[in-house]
Design a protein around this motif. Structure first.
Motif, PDB file in Angstrom:
ATOM      1  N   TYR A   5       0.876  -1.169   0.000  1.00  0.00           N
ATOM      2  CA  TYR A   5       0.000   0.000   0.000  1.00  0.00           C
ATOM      3  C   TYR A   5       0.918   1.225   0.000  1.00  0.00           C
ATOM      4  O   TYR A   5       1.627   1.485   0.977  1.00  0.00           O
ATOM      5  CB  TYR A   5      -0.926   0.041   1.211  1.00  0.00           C
ATOM      6  CG  TYR A   5      -1.972   1.122   1.094  1.00  0.00           C
ATOM      7  CD1 TYR A   5      -3.251   0.836   0.627  1.00  0.00           C
ATOM      8  CD2 TYR A   5      -1.671   2.446   1.425  1.00  0.00           C
ATOM      9  CE1 TYR A   5      -4.208   1.833   0.497  1.00  0.00           C
ATOM     10  CE2 TYR A   5      -2.614   3.444   1.285  1.00  0.00           C
ATOM     11  CZ  TYR A   5      -3.886   3.134   0.826  1.00  0.00           C
ATOM     12  OH  TYR A   5      -4.824   4.131   0.682  1.00  0.00           O
ATOM     13  N   ALA A  33      -0.067   3.206   6.764  1.00  0.00           N
ATOM     14  CA  ALA A  33      -0.305   2.290   5.647  1.00  0.00           C
ATOM     15  C   ALA A  33      -0.857   0.959   6.149  1.00  0.00           C
ATOM     16  O   ALA A  33      -1.768   0.382   5.548  1.00  0.00           O
ATOM     17  CB  ALA A  33       0.986   2.063   4.867  1.00  0.00           C
ATOM     18  N   ILE A  37      -4.710  -1.536   5.424  1.00  0.00           N
ATOM     19  CA  ILE A  37      -4.660  -2.894   4.876  1.00  0.00           C
ATOM     20  C   ILE A  37      -5.471  -3.820   5.779  1.00  0.00           C
ATOM     21  O   ILE A  37      -5.406  -3.713   7.009  1.00  0.00           O
ATOM     22  CB  ILE A  37      -3.199  -3.391   4.785  1.00  0.00           C
ATOM     23  CG1 ILE A  37      -2.387  -2.498   3.845  1.00  0.00           C
ATOM     24  CG2 ILE A  37      -3.131  -4.838   4.325  1.00  0.00           C
ATOM     25  CD1 ILE A  37      -0.893  -2.788   3.868  1.00  0.00           C
ATOM     26  N   ARG A  41      -5.769 -10.029   5.453  1.00  0.00           N
ATOM     27  CA  ARG A  41      -5.413 -10.086   4.039  1.00  0.00           C
ATOM     28  C   ARG A  41      -4.845 -11.468   3.677  1.00  0.00           C
ATOM     29  O   ARG A  41      -4.302 -12.183   4.508  1.00  0.00           O
ATOM     30  CB  ARG A  41      -4.408  -8.998   3.678  1.00  0.00           C
ATOM     31  CG  ARG A  41      -2.996  -9.212   4.203  1.00  0.00           C
ATOM     32  CD  ARG A  41      -2.037  -8.211   3.562  1.00  0.00           C
ATOM     33  NE  ARG A  41      -0.695  -8.256   4.148  1.00  0.00           N
ATOM     34  CZ  ARG A  41       0.315  -7.510   3.724  1.00  0.00           C
ATOM     35  NH1 ARG A  41       0.138  -6.656   2.732  1.00  0.00           N
ATOM     36  NH2 ARG A  41       1.508  -7.596   4.291  1.00  0.00           N
ATOM     37  N   THR A 190       5.581   0.051   2.968  1.00  0.00           N
ATOM     38  CA  THR A 190       4.350  -0.317   2.266  1.00  0.00           C
ATOM     39  C   THR A 190       3.689  -1.579   2.807  1.00  0.00           C
ATOM     40  O   THR A 190       2.594  -1.921   2.384  1.00  0.00           O
ATOM     41  CB  THR A 190       4.648  -0.555   0.781  1.00  0.00           C
ATOM     42  OG1 THR A 190       5.488  -1.728   0.652  1.00  0.00           O
ATOM     43  CG2 THR A 190       5.359   0.641   0.152  1.00  0.00           C
ATOM     44  N   GLU A 192       4.449  -4.479   2.078  1.00  0.00           N
ATOM     45  CA  GLU A 192       4.477  -5.511   1.058  1.00  0.00           C
ATOM     46  C   GLU A 192       5.185  -6.752   1.584  1.00  0.00           C
ATOM     47  O   GLU A 192       6.227  -6.655   2.243  1.00  0.00           O
ATOM     48  CB  GLU A 192       5.208  -5.015  -0.191  1.00  0.00           C
ATOM     49  CG  GLU A 192       5.305  -6.062  -1.303  1.00  0.00           C
ATOM     50  CD  GLU A 192       6.102  -5.584  -2.494  1.00  0.00           C
ATOM     51  OE1 GLU A 192       5.987  -6.202  -3.575  1.00  0.00           O
ATOM     52  OE2 GLU A 192       6.844  -4.580  -2.359  1.00  0.00           O
TER      53      GLU A 192
END
Length: 435
Positions: A5, A33, A37, A41, A190, A192
């Motif tokens: 994100y 961030a 999320i 997820r 992020t 990730e």
């Protein structure tokens, strides 16, 4: 599926910028961030087909208690850690998740957390009455655990599909095997999930500053394993994520109760696992993402790490402890270690020389060098010494000159018998502009 994100800070208003800055200040990662999320997820299944072979796991595996210690962790990151375990662990193998609160003072970790976790019968919250640090918080959690296997995880992780079974399988085969998952990176900016391919697989080591480091799997270990996804023997563990048979953990004396806050506990457990009859492995089929913060957001008093490391050296390093002491100068006060030495004697543990010769023969031994100490300009006033950062992440930075301080550390160097100026695995070299 673990996607990033990305926040364009040029396009957000001042209030949002302030929230982003506060999140970084509190946690050393982008909490803003993370909050955007989902805490549930999806993540990809990163296992090779070799891991999924029908006969790869034993049919009956032991249950595990998962212990997660936290202090002022961000809300969404902590919840995502818990949900990744609940959603990707077999119901029959997950006995409980014990969240150990090390005296957090943020409101969201009080009644809000109690109310949220009350939805999940397998989650318990244990609260330390005062700040005790990671090591003692883990021991508090272990004392409350009821499963035969303990799994310690950090509070800023995400488990991928199939992460648990490969760890429990190794312990089911031999209760003296201590296992760590292969640790991937959750990006601090992020969030990730950055999965490193098996070609980058590494095992743990250490240097003579008694700092943990990663290194490539040596050739002799590749041959022993037989397959790139098979468990790998590791000289040390990073320490944040691992599973261990509870009885074996207790037999090894758990952690040194004289250790404060955090630091050196991973090397202590690594050394005594190998030296006292166990095996330490990293299991590539088990993949867990982890946020590697570039700084600790928490304050500690004094040089806790050095004190812990001296205790470690006194008990486990035998005569090799001198190589650590040569680098740190005065060792300072480190408490009474007689009970830990008695533990080692009673367990009939092997010598540290055996460990170096058998488990970590790749480690450069300072005693094998032609010379060691400072490199100084004796004609300068004050005398100037070659000075360079000690931490592995700083090894690429240019060396410089600094007044000699006679305390080792940044000014401690070795000359190998082949003429190299080195510090452990790193050598001085001229890159065209800098050394």
């Amino acid at each position: 599926m673990g996607k990033p994100y990305k926040v364009d800070e040029e396009k957000v208003d001042n209030e949002t910028k302030a929230r982003i800055e506060k999140g970084w200040q509190n946690n050393a990662y982008n909490e803003y961030a993370s909050d955007l999320i989902s805490v549930t997820r999806s993540l990809p299944d990163l296992r090779d087909e070799w891991c999924k072979a029908p006969d790869r796991m034993l049919p009956k595996l032991p249950q595990t208690s998962i212990i997660i210690c936290f202090h002022n962790e961000g809300w969404s990151v902590l919840l995502r850690s818990v949900h990744s375990i609940l959603n990707r662990s077999p119901e029959n193998l997950l006995k409980e998740i014990i969240l150990v609160d090390d005296a957090s003072d943020m409101n969201h970790l009080k009644m809000d957390l109690e109310n949220y976790m009350s939805q999940y019968p397998k989650v318990r919250i244990v609260r330390a009455p005062e700040r005790v640090g990671l090591i003692r918080a883990r021991l508090l959690g272990a004392s409350k655990a009821s499963a035969p296997v303990l799994t310690f995880l950090d509070s800023h992780i995400e488990c991928t599909p199939g992460w648990m079974e490969p760890l429990l399988d190794r312990i089911a085969r031999n209760s003296t095997i201590v296992v760590c998952p292969s640790i991937d990176v959750l990006d601090t900016e992020t969030l990730e999930y950055q999965d490193y391919k098996i070609g980058y697989f590494a095992v743990g080591g250490f240097d003579w500053n008694l700092q943990f480091n990663w290194h490539l799997v040596p050739e002799h270990e590749k041959k022993r394993r037989g397959h790139s996804w098979a468990p790998a023997w590791s000289p040390t563990m990073a320490g944040g994520l691992f599973s261990i048979d509870k009885e074996f953990f207790e037999k090894l004396g758990t952690y040194d109760s004289g250790f404060d806050i955090w630091g050196a506990e991973n090397l202590e457990l690594s050394f005594k696992t190998w030296m006292c009859g166990g095996t330490l492995e990293i299991v590539p089929c088990s993949r867990v993402g982890h946020i590697y913060r570039k700084r600790s957001p928490y304050q500690t008093a004094g040089n806790v790490l050095q004190r812990n490391s001296v205790r470690l050296a006194e008990v486990w390093l035998d005569d090799y402890k001198k190589y650590y002491y040569e680098r740190i100068g005065p060792i300072g006060e480190y408490g009474d270690v007689s009970s830990r030495k008695e533990l080692r004697k009673n367990l009939q543990c092997k010598t540290f020389k055996w460990y170096l010769d058998t488990i970590f023969p790749e480690l450069f031994i300072p005693g094998d060098s032609a010379a060691q100490g400072e490199i100084k300009n004796i004609n300068s006033i004050p005398q100037q010494c070659i000075d360079s950062h000690v931490r592995p992440n700083d090894m690429h930075k240019p060396v410089g000159l600094w007044p000699c301080h006679d305390q080792g550390g940044n000014q401690y160097w070795l000359m190998s018998k082949t003429g190299e100026i080195r510090r452990d695995d790193a050598c001085l070299d001229y890159g065209g502009t800098d050394v």
